[in-house]
Write a protein that holds these residues in place. Structure first.
Motif, PDB file in Angstrom:
ATOM      1  N   LEU A  12       0.514  -1.462   0.033  1.00  0.00           N
ATOM      2  CA  LEU A  12      -0.466  -0.538   0.445  1.00  0.00           C
ATOM      3  C   LEU A  12       0.802   1.284  -0.290  1.00  0.00           C
ATOM      4  CD1 LEU A  12      -2.947  -1.089   2.780  1.00  0.00           C
ATOM      5  CD2 LEU A  12      -3.858  -0.020   0.173  1.00  0.00           C
ATOM      6  N   ARG A  13       1.986   1.489   1.097  1.00  0.00           N
ATOM      7  CA  ARG A  13       2.816   2.684   1.035  1.00  0.00           C
ATOM      8  C   ARG A  13       4.031   2.986  -0.180  1.00  0.00           C
ATOM      9  NH1 ARG A  13       4.816   3.143   6.963  1.00  0.00           N
ATOM     10  NH2 ARG A  13       2.420   4.317   8.499  1.00  0.00           N
ATOM     11  N   LYS A  14       4.408   1.555  -0.747  1.00  0.00           N
ATOM     12  CA  LYS A  14       5.153   1.772  -1.975  1.00  0.00           C
ATOM     13  C   LYS A  14       3.740   2.325  -3.243  1.00  0.00           C
ATOM     14  CE  LYS A  14       8.641   0.022  -3.977  1.00  0.00           C
ATOM     15  NZ  LYS A  14      10.292   0.631  -2.763  1.00  0.00           N
ATOM     16  N   HIS A  15       3.075   1.459  -2.777  1.00  0.00           N
ATOM     17  CA  HIS A  15       2.097   2.134  -4.299  1.00  0.00           C
ATOM     18  C   HIS A  15       1.430   3.303  -4.313  1.00  0.00           C
ATOM     19  CE1 HIS A  15      -1.381   1.845  -6.766  1.00  0.00           C
ATOM     20  NE2 HIS A  15      -0.992   1.105  -7.189  1.00  0.00           N
ATOM     21  N   ALA A  16       1.010   3.719  -3.326  1.00  0.00           N
ATOM     22  CA  ALA A  16       1.274   5.211  -2.741  1.00  0.00           C
ATOM     23  C   ALA A  16       1.917   6.248  -2.913  1.00  0.00           C
ATOM     24  CB  ALA A  16       0.961   5.730  -1.137  1.00  0.00           C
ATOM     25  N   ILE A  66       2.317  10.576  -3.340  1.00  0.00           N
ATOM     26  CA  ILE A  66       2.325  10.836  -2.083  1.00  0.00           C
ATOM     27  C   ILE A  66       2.999   9.870  -1.067  1.00  0.00           C
ATOM     28  CG2 ILE A  66       0.673   9.464  -0.069  1.00  0.00           C
ATOM     29  CD1 ILE A  66      -1.636   8.801  -2.543  1.00  0.00           C
ATOM     30  N   ASP A  67       3.579  11.310   0.236  1.00  0.00           N
ATOM     31  CA  ASP A  67       4.409  10.997   0.548  1.00  0.00           C
ATOM     32  C   ASP A  67       3.997  10.999   2.579  1.00  0.00           C
ATOM     33  OD1 ASP A  67       4.012  13.485   1.539  1.00  0.00           O
ATOM     34  OD2 ASP A  67       6.085  14.229   0.516  1.00  0.00           O
ATOM     35  N   SER A  68       2.876  11.411   2.921  1.00  0.00           N
ATOM     36  CA  SER A  68       2.287  10.860   3.527  1.00  0.00           C
ATOM     37  C   SER A  68       0.913  10.293   4.367  1.00  0.00           C
ATOM     38  CB  SER A  68       1.566  11.875   4.866  1.00  0.00           C
ATOM     39  OG  SER A  68       2.650  12.785   4.771  1.00  0.00           O
ATOM     40  N   PRO A  69       1.423   8.667   3.451  1.00  0.00           N
ATOM     41  CA  PRO A  69       0.114   7.401   2.589  1.00  0.00           C
ATOM     42  C   PRO A  69      -1.112   7.596   4.062  1.00  0.00           C
ATOM     43  CG  PRO A  69       2.017   6.026   3.101  1.00  0.00           C
ATOM     44  CD  PRO A  69       2.592   7.863   3.245  1.00  0.00           C
ATOM     45  N   ALA A  97     -14.469   9.710   4.125  1.00  0.00           N
ATOM     46  CA  ALA A  97     -12.755   9.260   4.893  1.00  0.00           C
ATOM     47  C   ALA A  97     -11.560   9.336   3.265  1.00  0.00           C
ATOM     48  CB  ALA A  97     -12.653   7.988   5.820  1.00  0.00           C
ATOM     49  N   PHE A  98     -11.551   9.640   2.655  1.00  0.00           N
ATOM     50  CA  PHE A  98     -11.439   9.296   1.236  1.00  0.00           C
ATOM     51  C   PHE A  98     -10.443  10.809   1.062  1.00  0.00           C
ATOM     52  CE2 PHE A  98     -10.212   5.830  -1.892  1.00  0.00           C
ATOM     53  CZ  PHE A  98     -11.809   4.896  -1.325  1.00  0.00           C
ATOM     54  N   GLY A  99      -9.423  10.652   0.160  1.00  0.00           N
ATOM     55  CA  GLY A  99      -8.965  12.497   0.740  1.00  0.00           C
ATOM     56  C   GLY A  99      -8.049  11.782  -0.311  1.00  0.00           C
ATOM     57  N   PRO A 100      -6.553  12.828  -0.734  1.00  0.00           N
ATOM     58  CA  PRO A 100      -5.842  12.918  -2.002  1.00  0.00           C
ATOM     59  C   PRO A 100      -4.440  12.470  -1.330  1.00  0.00           C
ATOM     60  CG  PRO A 100      -5.366  15.339  -0.895  1.00  0.00           C
ATOM     61  CD  PRO A 100      -6.823  14.922   0.430  1.00  0.00           C
ATOM     62  N   ASN A 101      -4.308  11.870   0.195  1.00  0.00           N
ATOM     63  CA  ASN A 101      -3.291  11.176   0.782  1.00  0.00           C
ATOM     64  C   ASN A 101      -3.485   9.904   0.798  1.00  0.00           C
ATOM     65  OD1 ASN A 101      -1.701  13.019   0.519  1.00  0.00           O
ATOM     66  ND2 ASN A 101      -2.293  13.484   2.958  1.00  0.00           N
ATOM     67  N   THR A 102      -5.023   9.060  -0.022  1.00  0.00           N
ATOM     68  CA  THR A 102      -5.037   7.666   0.814  1.00  0.00           C
ATOM     69  C   THR A 102      -4.970   6.458  -0.241  1.00  0.00           C
ATOM     70  OG1 THR A 102      -7.675   7.831   0.832  1.00  0.00           O
ATOM     71  CG2 THR A 102      -7.299   6.224   0.916  1.00  0.00           C
ATOM     72  N   ALA A 103      -4.568   6.072   0.530  1.00  0.00           N
ATOM     73  CA  ALA A 103      -3.338   4.604  -0.431  1.00  0.00           C
ATOM     74  C   ALA A 103      -3.948   3.428  -0.054  1.00  0.00           C
ATOM     75  CB  ALA A 103      -2.203   3.633   0.990  1.00  0.00           C
ATOM     76  N   GLY A 104      -5.498   3.443  -0.071  1.00  0.00           N
ATOM     77  CA  GLY A 104      -5.735   2.440  -0.105  1.00  0.00           C
ATOM     78  C   GLY A 104      -7.026   2.483   1.466  1.00  0.00           C
ATOM     79  N   VAL A 105      -7.732   1.133   1.016  1.00  0.00           N
ATOM     80  CA  VAL A 105      -8.506   0.093   2.280  1.00  0.00           C
ATOM     81  C   VAL A 105      -8.695  -1.184   2.397  1.00  0.00           C
ATOM     82  CG1 VAL A 105     -10.667  -0.331   2.610  1.00  0.00           C
ATOM     83  CG2 VAL A 105     -11.235   1.651   1.470  1.00  0.00           C
ATOM     84  N   MET A 106      -8.368  -0.996   3.649  1.00  0.00           N
ATOM     85  CA  MET A 106      -7.294  -2.870   4.127  1.00  0.00           C
ATOM     86  C   MET A 106      -9.137  -3.311   5.214  1.00  0.00           C
ATOM     87  SD  MET A 106      -4.078  -3.621   6.638  1.00  0.00           S
ATOM     88  CE  MET A 106      -3.396  -5.077   6.040  1.00  0.00           C
ATOM     89  N   MET A 107      -9.498  -4.242   4.327  1.00  0.00           N
ATOM     90  CA  MET A 107     -11.456  -4.777   5.205  1.00  0.00           C
ATOM     91  C   MET A 107     -10.988  -5.945   4.971  1.00  0.00           C
ATOM     92  SD  MET A 107     -13.513  -2.988   2.583  1.00  0.00           S
ATOM     93  CE  MET A 107     -15.147  -3.483   3.430  1.00  0.00           C
ATOM     94  N   GLU A 108     -11.771  -7.138   6.018  1.00  0.00           N
ATOM     95  CA  GLU A 108     -12.461  -8.612   5.212  1.00  0.00           C
ATOM     96  C   GLU A 108     -13.665  -8.295   4.759  1.00  0.00           C
ATOM     97  OE1 GLU A 108     -11.585 -10.190   9.925  1.00  0.00           O
ATOM     98  OE2 GLU A 108     -10.866  -7.719   9.702  1.00  0.00           O
TER      99      GLU A 108
END
Ligand SMILES: *Cc1c(COP(=O)(O)O)cnc(C)c1O
Length: 395
Positions: free
Chosen positions: A117-121, A126-129, A179-190
């Motif tokens: 997630l962070r690497k992709h962001a 994006i530097d504050s994912p 919750a989505f914004g310019p720094n959103t790297a992704g969503v993690m869920m079950e």
């Protein structure tokens, strides 16, 4: 030399006291049956928390692991080994088609997903994912996974926590969207939360998470650590929800009792991590990989998955008919039985254990049932009988 004092005394003396354990010492297992030190038999409707899905002492697994152990035990990830590559191919082709990183547990599989997630962001500038997670989620107890697990992040004495995780209320589409914004790297869920007491997301929220992440260029990570490997009646639970994640994590049942986890990227996402980004000494060792390969081969048969759904249906039918059970949540052989108010699930669990039925109580009002896929109809009926008796007495 060992053995001075009872096992309970020695456990208290020699282990860090991080677990409240139930008062039983298991010494053997066969199929859906566990045996304690006094020779008493129990129906195992917990499967080591969704791990031993093919039953204890499964001949195929014992053979796969012991043959591999005798041939080649471990060489590290500095070399090629066949069981590892065979397993990666099975996993990838049987899920979302991209490259696999192997780990040794669910938490570790999620650590890899957080790095992806962070690497992709970072590649998107994006530097504050930020990773969006849901209240009630359970992603593990390592620092990354813990930061993604709202129930664990408020432990100030374990802080500071890994930053960059946002919690939104369970299954709330508006909160998710805002919750989505310019720094959103992704969503993690079950797809269906486990530790929160087997709590399914609505299909609408899952679809929304898929759409919002795609539109934002962010990633959807599905944690299939507990829902995966056949537990809900399909190889992966997302297959029943009509969405495909960018990243999927798995562990628990994958090794059938051997410690192994994996993080899988989609074919479209492809390679994200590069040499030096991540690693593990033990991961995908030949023995765990051989066992996991055999597990996937067996679970991914239509008859195995059909049996999970049938046995689950029988269990649900029985549960909803019990007085004391208010409702039943979940799919396949991963069920949460919500108890009537006034009933304490931990007390019920302890009483069930005393009568030879192993379940757990993830919430004060919920029992969780996770029997192995080899459970017979007779064993299901017997478990329902014990539950019925205990609930009737507890009411
Ligand atoms: C159990 C679990 C984990 C953590 O797995 P460990 O092997 O205990 O590290 C992560 N996610 C989910 C959904 C789980 O149920």
């Amino acid at each position: 030399m060992t053995g001075a004092g009872t096992i309970r005394e020695r456990e208290a003396r020699y282990l860090m006291q991080t677990y409240p354990r139930s008062d039983v010492v298991f010494v053997a297992g066969d199929g859906a049956i566990l045996v304690d030190e006094e020779g008493r038999e129990y129906l195992d409707f917990l499967s080591g928390i969704a791990v031993t899905s093919l039953g204890h002492g499964n001949r195929d697994l014992v053979e796969a692991a012991t043959e591999q152990m005798a041939r080649l035990d471990h060489v590290s990830n500095l070399f090629y080994t066949e069981p590892m590559v065979d397993l990666a191919e099975l996993l990838s082709e049987g899920s979302i088609g991209g490259p696999v990183f192997f780990a040794n547990s669910g938490s570790e599989a999620n650590e890899c997903a957080i790095k992806v997630l962070r690497k992709h962001a970072a590649a998107r500038g994006i530097d504050s994912p930020e990773v969006i997670t849901f209240e009630g989620a359970w992603h593990g107890r390592t620092y990354g996974a813990m930061a993604a697990t709202p129930a664990l992040v408020d432990q100030a004495d374990l802080g500071p926590m890994l930053p960059g995780f946002i919690q939104v209320p369970f299954d709330d589409p508006d909160a998710l969207e805002s919750a989505f914004g310019p720094n959103t790297a992704g969503v993690m869920m079950e797809t269906i939360q486990g530790e929160a007491g087997v709590r399914p997301f609505s299909e609408a929220t899952l679809e929304l998470a898929r759409r919002l992440t795609r539109d934002a260029g962010a990633l959807l990570v599905l944690d299939e650590v507990q829902t995966g490997v056949g537990r809900t009646g399909s190889l992966w639970s997302y297959q029943q929800f009509g969405i495909v994640p960018d990243v999927m994590t798995t562990a628990k049942a994958l090794g059938g009792g051997m410690a192994i986890g994996a993080c899988v990227n989609s074919e479209e996402l492809g390679q994200v991590l590069v040499p030096g980004d991540h690693g593990s000494t033990f991961a995908a060792g030949p023995v765990a990989s051989a066992a996991a390969g055999r597990v996937l081969e067996i679970v991914d048969r239509p008859e195995t998955l059909r049996r999970v759904r049938e046995a689950g249906g029988r269990l649900v039918d029985g549960l909803v008919g019990l007085s004391g059970v208010e409702s039943v949540r979940g799919r396949g052989l991963r069920l949460g039985a919500a108890l009537e108010s006034g009933l304490d699930s931990a007390a019920v669990r302890d009483e069930l254990l005393g009568r030879g039925l192993v379940v757990n109580a993830p919430r004060p009002d919920t029992l969780r049932l996770l029997p192995p896929f080899v459970v017979s109809d007779d064993q299901i009926d017997r478990a329902l009988e014990i539950l019925g008796e205990v609930l009737a007495e507890a009411r």
